[in-house]
Design an enzyme around this catalytic site. Structure first.
Site, PDB file in Angstrom:
ATOM      1  N   ASP A  36       0.827  -1.229   0.000  1.00  0.00           N
ATOM      2  CA  ASP A  36       0.000   0.000   0.000  1.00  0.00           C
ATOM      3  C   ASP A  36       0.854   1.270   0.000  1.00  0.00           C
ATOM      4  O   ASP A  36       0.652   2.162  -0.814  1.00  0.00           O
ATOM      5  CB  ASP A  36      -1.085   0.004   1.107  1.00  0.00           C
ATOM      6  N   ALA A 125      -3.180  -8.029  17.302  1.00  0.00           N
ATOM      7  CA  ALA A 125      -3.058  -9.285  16.556  1.00  0.00           C
ATOM      8  C   ALA A 125      -2.958  -9.039  15.055  1.00  0.00           C
ATOM      9  O   ALA A 125      -3.009  -9.961  14.266  1.00  0.00           O
ATOM     10  CB  ALA A 125      -4.250 -10.189  16.862  1.00  0.00           C
ATOM     11  N   SER A 128      -6.134  -5.041  12.753  1.00  0.00           N
ATOM     12  CA  SER A 128      -6.494  -3.619  12.656  1.00  0.00           C
ATOM     13  C   SER A 128      -7.470  -3.144  13.718  1.00  0.00           C
ATOM     14  O   SER A 128      -8.419  -2.415  13.417  1.00  0.00           O
ATOM     15  CB  SER A 128      -7.073  -3.294  11.272  1.00  0.00           C
ATOM     16  N   SER A 130      -6.749  -0.949  15.656  1.00  0.00           N
ATOM     17  CA  SER A 130      -6.570   0.510  15.721  1.00  0.00           C
ATOM     18  C   SER A 130      -7.361   1.220  14.621  1.00  0.00           C
ATOM     19  O   SER A 130      -8.050   2.200  14.897  1.00  0.00           O
ATOM     20  CB  SER A 130      -5.092   0.893  15.733  1.00  0.00           C
ATOM     21  N   GLU A 162      -2.895   7.719  12.454  1.00  0.00           N
ATOM     22  CA  GLU A 162      -1.857   6.701  12.567  1.00  0.00           C
ATOM     23  C   GLU A 162      -0.475   7.327  12.296  1.00  0.00           C
ATOM     24  O   GLU A 162       0.479   7.126  13.040  1.00  0.00           O
ATOM     25  CB  GLU A 162      -2.179   5.628  11.529  1.00  0.00           C
ATOM     26  N   ASP A 174      -5.696  -0.353   5.858  1.00  0.00           N
ATOM     27  CA  ASP A 174      -6.534  -0.765   6.986  1.00  0.00           C
ATOM     28  C   ASP A 174      -7.767   0.124   7.117  1.00  0.00           C
ATOM     29  O   ASP A 174      -8.894  -0.348   7.263  1.00  0.00           O
ATOM     30  CB  ASP A 174      -5.739  -0.720   8.297  1.00  0.00           C
ATOM     31  N   TYR A 224       8.437  -1.674  11.088  1.00  0.00           N
ATOM     32  CA  TYR A 224       7.549  -1.284   9.983  1.00  0.00           C
ATOM     33  C   TYR A 224       8.094  -0.021   9.323  1.00  0.00           C
ATOM     34  O   TYR A 224       8.257   0.050   8.102  1.00  0.00           O
ATOM     35  CB  TYR A 224       6.141  -1.054  10.528  1.00  0.00           C
TER      36      TYR A 224
END
Ligand code: GLA
Length: 394
Positions: A36, A125, A128, A130, A162, A174, A224
């Site tokens: 993405d 996990a 998403s 968040s 984010e 997400d 990330y």
């Protein structure tokens, strides 16, 4: 969980009835990982697990939030005049960030509100949770104050929270999946143009099983951001010759002919993953549309191998689950889903094998890793929305 549970908690905490209720799902990504933010394609879907909220407007400027998932954090309270990130506000920084950017965009939130939240997405996990709470807050504020914020704007605000509020340099997948999900549909999204199409997920006699490593992604955010930085280096080196804006614009051939421009071997592998994965994602959609589930599953497997070898975001937990899944009868394909470094994997499994699959993969995992994996059957559901106060959730 029912909304009644939330409503009871709301009455206990705020001594009155909530006015409205909202829901936002979690997501899984079928294929197209770490593409993405490279201007490539993704193919996620929203799941039926998600986050619920019951809320009521207040007359003053206070926002008071309580999460049943973090009872130890208690009631979190802030004023609409002071919407800065605060470490102590923990999970509530997500809703706070959303309110912050909605107001910054010029929408009027005249009063505060109070709200009880409860989710059934396992936390941390990689499903998403968040983005789910971000879009939940988005539809809640949009609904309570009748702001008419276009859905795409809410999605982009979620991503800003984010990136700019929390500090994770994530892409748009997400929030897009959580905001735009549709029942029994995957979303093929071109992350460069934001053009998208829905594709029916017809799995015939198969189910999507979510496999949770139960390994929390502690260092995930820094790793990330590091992967993202490496892709930016690769892009800028390729741009010395190629007129491109994103890695996702390259064909395999163009990459192979120009990869020597990328000086660092590790960075070259990262770029290879981003480019090949993007092409796999488009191919996967074709196979799904043609009803070639087996070919779709093969592409999922290749995706995992590339995330393991070239992008190096799997780790022993995800690899153990996925490799055990590949050995089981009735499995079309399996791969990690989301950012990686722990979190969840998915597998497409024949209905009649689901029981054995869970038992066998669970046993292999426990023996190797020393703690349990969890398994859930994924239902593919709709995006973030207002729900009836009486609505019953799983
Ligand atoms: C996380 C990010 C997404 C995406 C995936 C990897 O879920 O939030 O934007 O980059 O990782 O595909």
């Amino acid at each position: 969980m029912t909304i009644t549970v939330l409503s009871n908690k709301f009455q206990e905490l705020f001594h009155s009835l909530p006015e409205r209720a909202f829901f936002a799902p979690g997501r899984i990504n079928l294929i197209g990982e770490h593409t993405d933010y490279n201007g490539g394609h993704v193919f996620p879907c929203a799941i039926t697990y998600g986050t619920y909220a019951a809320a009521r407007k207040r007359e003053d400027q206070l926002v008071r939030l309580y999460s049943e998932n973090f009872p130890d954090k208690g009631m979190i309270e802030f004023n609409l005049n002071k919407l800065d990130y605060e470490k102590d506000h923990h999970w509530a920084n997500y809703p706070k960030g959303i309110i912050h950017f909605i107001m910054e965009a010029g929408y009027m939130i005249p009063t505060g509100f109070e709200c009880v939240i409860k989710g059934n997405i396992p936390n941390g996990a990689g499903l998403s949770s968040s983005a789910s709470i971000e879009l939940l807050t988005g539809v809640l504020v949009n609904g309570l104050y009748e702001l008419d914020i276009p859905r795409l704007e809410l999605i982009k605000i979620g991503k800003r929270v984010e990136n700019e509020f929390i500090g994770v340099n994530s892409g748009i997948m997400d929030q897009f999946a959580v905001g735009m999900g549709k029942e029994n549909r995957g979303i093929l999204l071109d992350c460069q143009t934001l053009k998208y199409e829905y594709a029916p997920i017809k799995l015939e006699n198969h189910k999507i099983i979510i496999m949770n490593t139960n390994r929390r992604r502690e260092l995930a955010d820094s790793k990330y951001n590091e992967r993202r930085g490496q892709c930016e280096v690769a892009l800028s080196q390729l741009q010395q010759i190629l007129p491109i804006d994103a890695l996702g614009q390259l064909s395999k051939r163009e990459f192979e002919d120009n990869k020597h421009l990328i000086t660092d071997e590790v960075v070259r592998k990262r770029a290879k993953h981003a480019i090949y994965e993007n092409i796999r994602t488009l191919k996967a959609l074709e196979e799904l549309k043609a009803g070639n589930l087996e070919a779709f599953g093969q592409l999922m497997n290749q995706s995992h191998a590339s995330l393991r070898e070239d992008y190096e975001v799997t780790g022993i937990e995800l690899d153990s689950l996925v490799e055990a899944a590949w050995q089981q009868p009735g499995v079309f394909g399996a791969r990690m889903t989301g950012a990686g470094f722990g979190g969840c994997a998915i597998a497409i499994v024949a209905n009649e094998e689901v029981g054995n699959f869970i038992a066998n993969v669970g046993e292999v995992y426990f023996e190797k890793i020393g703690y349990k994996a969890d398994f859930y059957v994924a239902g593919i559901g709709g995006g973030a929305k207002e729900i009836e106060m009486e609505a019953v959730a799983e």
